[in-house]
Write an enzyme that holds these catalytic residues in place. Structure first.
Site, PDB file in Angstrom:
ATOM      1  N   LYS A 198      48.897  51.383 117.830  1.00  0.00           N
ATOM      2  CA  LYS A 198      47.930  52.387 118.265  1.00  0.00           C
ATOM      3  C   LYS A 198      48.559  53.773 118.304  1.00  0.00           C
ATOM      4  O   LYS A 198      47.923  54.768 117.939  1.00  0.00           O
ATOM      5  CB  LYS A 198      47.382  52.017 119.641  1.00  0.00           C
ATOM      6  CG  LYS A 198      46.442  50.815 119.639  1.00  0.00           C
ATOM      7  CD  LYS A 198      45.894  50.560 121.026  1.00  0.00           C
ATOM      8  CE  LYS A 198      44.861  49.436 121.034  1.00  0.00           C
ATOM      9  NZ  LYS A 198      45.436  48.141 120.718  1.00  0.00           N
ATOM     10  N   ARG A 380      40.639  44.530 108.098  1.00  0.00           N
ATOM     11  CA  ARG A 380      39.974  43.447 107.382  1.00  0.00           C
ATOM     12  C   ARG A 380      38.473  43.537 107.570  1.00  0.00           C
ATOM     13  O   ARG A 380      37.982  44.530 108.046  1.00  0.00           O
ATOM     14  CB  ARG A 380      40.498  42.095 107.868  1.00  0.00           C
ATOM     15  CG  ARG A 380      40.872  42.121 109.335  1.00  0.00           C
ATOM     16  CD  ARG A 380      39.918  41.341 110.139  1.00  0.00           C
ATOM     17  NE  ARG A 380      40.230  41.410 111.532  1.00  0.00           N
ATOM     18  CZ  ARG A 380      39.308  41.731 112.413  1.00  0.00           C
ATOM     19  NH1 ARG A 380      38.117  42.030 112.031  1.00  0.00           N
ATOM     20  NH2 ARG A 380      39.614  41.748 113.687  1.00  0.00           N
TER      21      ARG A 380
END
Length: 804
Positions: A198, A380
C-alpha cells in the site's frame, strides 16, 4: 496425480492425457509495422519498451497446440494471434466455473486442479481434465506452485488463469510460470509487486498525479514518529497495514490518547496476518464510499476504463453487494475517476484486467486512491466483475484471454458501452445475526431463480464521438430486457467446507435503470432458497428493500448506521404459518409409495366404524428454550381439514383445502409454500436440543424463511436419554469441522477443563475441554480429519470417586 476425464456440455473432442515430454517452443510473431499505432487509435496508450516496438512480445507455444493453432504463410493473416488451445485454472468454485464457461465458448480446452475435499466439485465436473493436487488445506493444494506447474506440463496447458485469491496476486508464481514457458493470464510480476504494498503503490500514484488520502506512507515505523505524523494529519486518523486486506491490521483512531494502543494492536495483527508489522497512517474519511474503476490494458500500450462500481456496503470490511455504475456520479466526476484509473495503470505498466480502488468522501465529493487490485482480486479480476460485464455487454474473461495471447484491446474508450444498471449480491454461508459468522455443512436443498443469461447481454458499441470519451452518462433510453445471471460453484448436495471462502454463489441482475435492477434483485433473492447452512439471503433481501439503499445513499458504514432496520426483531410464527407446518407433516406422513399400498393405507383419514382421523402436531421455534405449540388437525373431507392452533389464544381454521403438489410444496391457504425437512444429524441422540430435532424450513412467497422444530416423541427421547447417559462424558463436534489437534489417547487420565480436541471451522478455532475428571475410554477422530456435526470425538468416563 491422476487426471479425471469429464464430459461437459459444449466440450469438444476428448482424448486421454499423457505427460508432456517435449520442451516448449518459443515462437516470435513476425514484425507488423503500424501495430502500435493501431492500438493507440483503440485506447489510451502508455510507453512501450523499445524491444517490443514494431514487433509483438514473444508468445510461448506448446507443442501440444491443436485445433486453435494457425500457421498461415500470408503475413497479413497474422495481425490477430490465435487463442491458447488449452488453459489451466488454478482456482476453485464459482470463478473456476466462470472461466471454464468462456473457454468452452471460445473452443479452448480447460484443465482443473482440485484438492481432495473438492473431488466432486462443480469446476472438476465441468472441466475437460482435472488433477488432484493435494489435501484440503490450501497450503497443501491450491497454493502449491510446484504441483500446478507439474500439471501444466502433464496436461499440455499453455497458460494459467489464476482466478482470484490463492496465487492470483503472487509475483513469484507469475515469475515461475514465465521460467517454465507458461503464460500467466494476469499482470506482470512487476505490477503485482508494486501494487502489493500500500505504501509503495501510493507513492507511485502520487508521482503519477493520482490523488491519495493525506497521510504518511514512508518506512519510519518509530511509534513516536508515527504519533507526530498523526498530529500533523489531524484526527481522526486510520492506521493500516501496508500489506494485505480484509480489514486486518486496521484501526480508526479518534483522539491522541487512543493512538499508541491502536498502533500496537494494528502492528501485532498485521504481523500475525501478513508477516509484516509495518503500517501507514492516513486521514480517516468519516463518511466514505468505496468506488472502484475497472481498467483493462494490453501489451501494446492500450488502456481503457470500463467504468466504475460502487462496493460501499460491507461487513467486516468485506463486500457483500456491488453495483455499476456508482449511483449519483456526475459525468465530470466519472471522467475524472476513469482518467485517474488509467493513469494508475500506466504508472505501473499494467497488463490485463485490473481494478483501481478509490475512497470517495461523501461530505466533500472528493476521491482518493486506495489501492490497485488485479482483476481477480488486487491485481486480477475482482469477484464483482460481472456487474461491469452487464453494463458494457462484454466478457471480461474473453478480454483477458485476448490480451494474454498478445492481441490489442477489442474496443476503444469511445466505443465502450455504458447501458443500464447492474447489481451483484454475494450469497454466503454465514449467519448475519451472529456477526456474519461463517457456516459450513451440506447444501441439503437448493432452489435458485432461473437465469435469463449465461453471459452478459450483448450491447452495441457506443457510436457517438465525444471530445472526452470518458465523460459519459449511463444510457437508460435504450430498451433492454431485464436479465439475471447466476455465478455459482456448488449444486444441491455439495459440501460447504471449512477450508475455503464460504461464498455459495453470486446473483447478478441488469435493468434499464437502478430502480428496475433493484426490482430484479429483490425478486431473484425471493426465489433463492437454501437449506443445510445458514445464509445471508434474507439479510440481502432486507438490504435491497431498505429506503436509504434504494435512494443510493450508501457508505462503508451503512450496516452499522442502519442496523436496527436491517435486523428487525424476529416475529413469532403466525397461527396460519403454524397450521401450514402441521399440514405439511400430516400430508407427508400419509404419502405411501403405490407399490406398498393396501386397503388399510388407502382408507386415508377415514377409519372403520366411522371415526374421523385426528392428529396433534407439536411444533416449536428453533430456539433451545422455545415453548411447544400444539396444532390439532381433523380430517373433514378429501383434502380438507379443520385446524386449531393452541397458542395463548387458540385460533381455528375451518375446512382448509390442502395438498402436497410436490415433496417440498404445500398448496394451502390460497398459496404455495416451500417446506423442506432437515433431519437431525444421524450421530446425535434424540434430545430437546434444537440440533437434535427435525427442523422444518418454511419459505413464504416473498422469500421470508421461518425455521420450526419437531420435538421427538417421548419414547424416542427416552432412548436418546439412555444413549446420552451411557456416554455422559462424550464430546461431540458442534459443527462440521477440521480436527486440528487431538491431545489425549485412550486410557489417559484427564482433569476437568483440560483441552482434549482443537477444531477449526471457517478459520475459527473451537477448543473442546473435558467436563469432568475421568479416563479417556475412546478417541473417535484423528488430526487432519474432517468430522460432521454431532460426531463423537472423545468419550471420557467420569471418575466419580475423584469428583467427590
Amino acid at each position: 496425480m491422476i487426471p479425471i476425464q469429464r464430459t461437459a456440455a459444449l466440450s469438444f473432442g476428448r482424448m486421454r492425457v499423457q505427460a508432456a515430454t517435449q520442451a516448449s517452443v518459443v515462437v516470435h510473431a513476425p514484425k507488423t509495422p503500424g501495430r502500435i499505432g493501431q492500438a493507440r487509435t483503440l485506447a489510451s496508450t502508455r510507453s512501450v519498451p523499445s524491444e517490443t516496438r514494431g514487433s509483438a512480445c514473444p508468445i510461448i507455444v506448446s507443442p501440444h497446440r491443436g485445433f486453435a493453432t494457425a500457421a498461415p504463410t500470408d503475413p497479413s493473416l497474422l495481425t490477430r494471434k490465435p487463442h491458447f488451445d488449452k488453459i489451466l485454472i488454478a482456482n476453485r468454485g464459482e470463478i473456476a466455473c466462470r472461466v471454464i464457461r468462456t473457454a468452452k465458448k471460445l473452443g479452448i480446452k480447460t484443465v482443473a486442479v482440485y484438492s481432495e475435499a473438492d473431488a466432486q466439485s462443480l469446476h472438476v465436473l465441468e472441466a475437460d481434465e482435472a488433477y488432484c493436487i493435494g489435501p484440503a488445506p490450501s497450503a497443501e493444494s491450491y497454493l502449491r506452485m510446484d504441483k500446478i506447474i507439474e500439471v501444466c506440463h502433464k496436461s499440455g496447458a499453455q497458460a494459467v488463469h489464476p482466478g482470484y485469491g490463492f496465487l492470483s496476486e503472487n509475483a513469484k508464481f507469475a515469475e515461475r510460470l514465465a521460467e517454465e514457458g507458461i503464460v500467466f493470464i494476469g499482470p506482470p510480476s512487476s505490477a503485482i509487486i508494486s501494487m502489493g504494498s500500500k505504501s509503495e503503490s501510493k507513492n507511485i500514484m502520487s508521482a503519477a498525479g493520482v490523488p491519495c488520502v493525506p497521510g504518511y506512507h514512508g518506512n519510519n515505523q518509530d511509534p513516536q514518529f508515527l504519533f507526530n505524523e498523526a498530529e500533523k494529519i489531524g484526527y481522526p486518523v486510520l492506521i493500516k497495514a501496508i500489506h494485505g486486506g480484509g480489514g486486518k491490521g486496521m484501526r480508526a483512531v479518534s483522539t491522541p490518547s487512543e493512538f499508541m494502543d491502536a498502533l500496537e494492536s494494528a502492528k501485532r495483527e498485521s504481523l500475525k496476518a501478513f508477516g509484516d508489522a509495518n503500517v501507514l497512517v492516513e486521514k480517516y474519511i468519516e463518511r466514505p464510499r468505496h468506488v472502484e474503476v475497472q481498467v483493462f490494458a494490453d501489451t501494446l500500450g492500450g488502456v481503457v476504463s470500463l467504468w466504475e462500481r460502487d462496493c460501499s456496503v460491507q461487513r467486516r470490511n468485506q463486500k457483500i453487494i456491488e453495483e455499476a455504475p456508482a449511483p449519483g456520479l456526475s459525468p465530470e466526476l466519472r471522467a475524472d475517476l476513469s482518467e485517474k484509473a488509467v493513469a494508475a495503470a500506466n504508472a505501473v505498466n499494467y497488463v490485463g484486467a485490473g481494478t483501481v480502488e478509490f475512497i470517495f468522501d461523501n461530505d466533500t465529493q472528493r476521491f482518493y486512491f486506495m489501492e490497485m487490485r488485479a482483476s481477480t482480486k488486487n491485481t486480477r479480476l475482482q469477484v464483482e466483475h460481472p456487474v461491469t460485464e452487464m453494463i458494457t455487454g462484454l466478457d471480461l474473461v474473453e478480454w483477458q484471454l485476448e490480451v494474454a495471447a498478445g492481441n490489442p484491446l477489442p474496443l476503444s474508450q469511445s466505443s465502450v458501452p455504458l447501458v443500464g444498471h447492474a447489481f451483484e449480491a454475494r450469497i454466503y454461508a454465514e449467519n448475519p445475526r451472529n456477526n456474519f459468522l461463517p457456516d459450513a455443512g451440506r447444501l441439503l436443498y437448493l432452489s435458485t431463480p432461473t437465469p435469463t443469461h449465461v453471459f452478459a447481454p450483448l450491447l452495441p458499441p457506443y457510436a457517438t464521438e465525444l471530445a472526452d470519451p470518458s465523460r459519459r452518462v449511463p444510457d437508460i433510453s435504450t430498451a433492454i430486457t431485464p436479465s439475471l445471471r447466476l455465478e455459482q460453484g456448488f449444486t444441491e448436495g455439495a459440501q460447504i467446507g471449512v477450508f475455503y471462502d464460504p461464498m455459495i454463489a453470486k446473483l447478478v441482475v441488469h435493468g434499464r435503470d437502478r430502480t428496475e435492477a433493484l426490482r430484479m434483485l429483490r425478486r431473484g433473492l425471493e426465489e433463492y432458497k437454501v437449506v443445510g447452512v445458514s445464509t445471508n439471503i434474507e439479510f440481502l433481501r432486507t438490504l435491497a428493500g431498505n429506503d436509504a439503499f434504494t435512494q443510493g445513499d450508501v457508505e462503508t458504514g451503512f450496516i452499522k448506521k442502519h442496523h436496527s432496520e436491517l435486523f428487525p426483531p424476529i416475529l413469532d410464527p403466525s397461527p396460519e404459518l403454524l397450521a401450514q407446518a402441521a399440514l405439511y407433516v400430516v400430508l407427508r406422513d400419509q404419502m405411501v409409495p403405490s407399490a406398498l399400498q393396501s386397503p388399510w393405507t388407502s382408507l386415508g383419514a377415514r377409519r372403520l366404524g366411522g371415526d374421523v382421523y385426528e392428529r396433534t402436531v407439536t411444533l416449536s421455534k428453533d430456539e433451545s428454550s422455545a415453548a411447544h405449540i400444539n396444532v390439532t388437525l381433523k380430517y373433514t373431507s378429501p383434502g380438507h381439514f379443520d385446524i386449531t392452533v393452541n397458542g395463548s389464544s387458540p385460533t381455528t381454521f375451518k375446512s382448509v383445502s390442502a395438498r402436497l403438489s410436490s415433496p417440498t410444496t404445500l398448496a394451502a391457504f390460497s398459496t404455495n409454500m416451500t417446506i423442506v425437512s432437515q433431519p437431525p444429524p444421524p450421530a446425535v441422540p434424540a434430545s430437546t436440543s434444537p440440533n437434535a430435532m427435525e427442523r422444518l424450513h418454511l419459505f413464504a412467497a416473498d422469500g421470508t424463511k421461518t425455521t420450526l422444530t419437531l420435538p421427538p416423541p417421548a419414547w424416542l427421547l427416552s432412548l436418546g436419554g439412555d444413549v446420552l447417559a451411557a456416554h455422559k462424558g462424550a464430546l461431540r463436534a458442534p459443527m462440521p469441522s477440521l480436527v486440528v489437534e487431538v491431545r489425549v489417547s485412550p486410557g489417559q487420565r484427564v482433569d476437568k477443563g483440560q483441552v482434549v480436541v482443537v477444531l477449526e471451522s471457517m478459520k475459527t478455532e473451537t477448543v473442546l475441554r473435558a467436563e469432568a475428571v475421568g479416563i479417556v475410554k475412546a478417541v473417535g477422530c484423528a488430526k487432519g480429519e474432517m468430522v460432521e456435526e454431532g460426531r463423537e470425538l472423545v468419550d471420557i468416563e467420569e471418575d466419580t470417586a475423584e469428583g467427590q
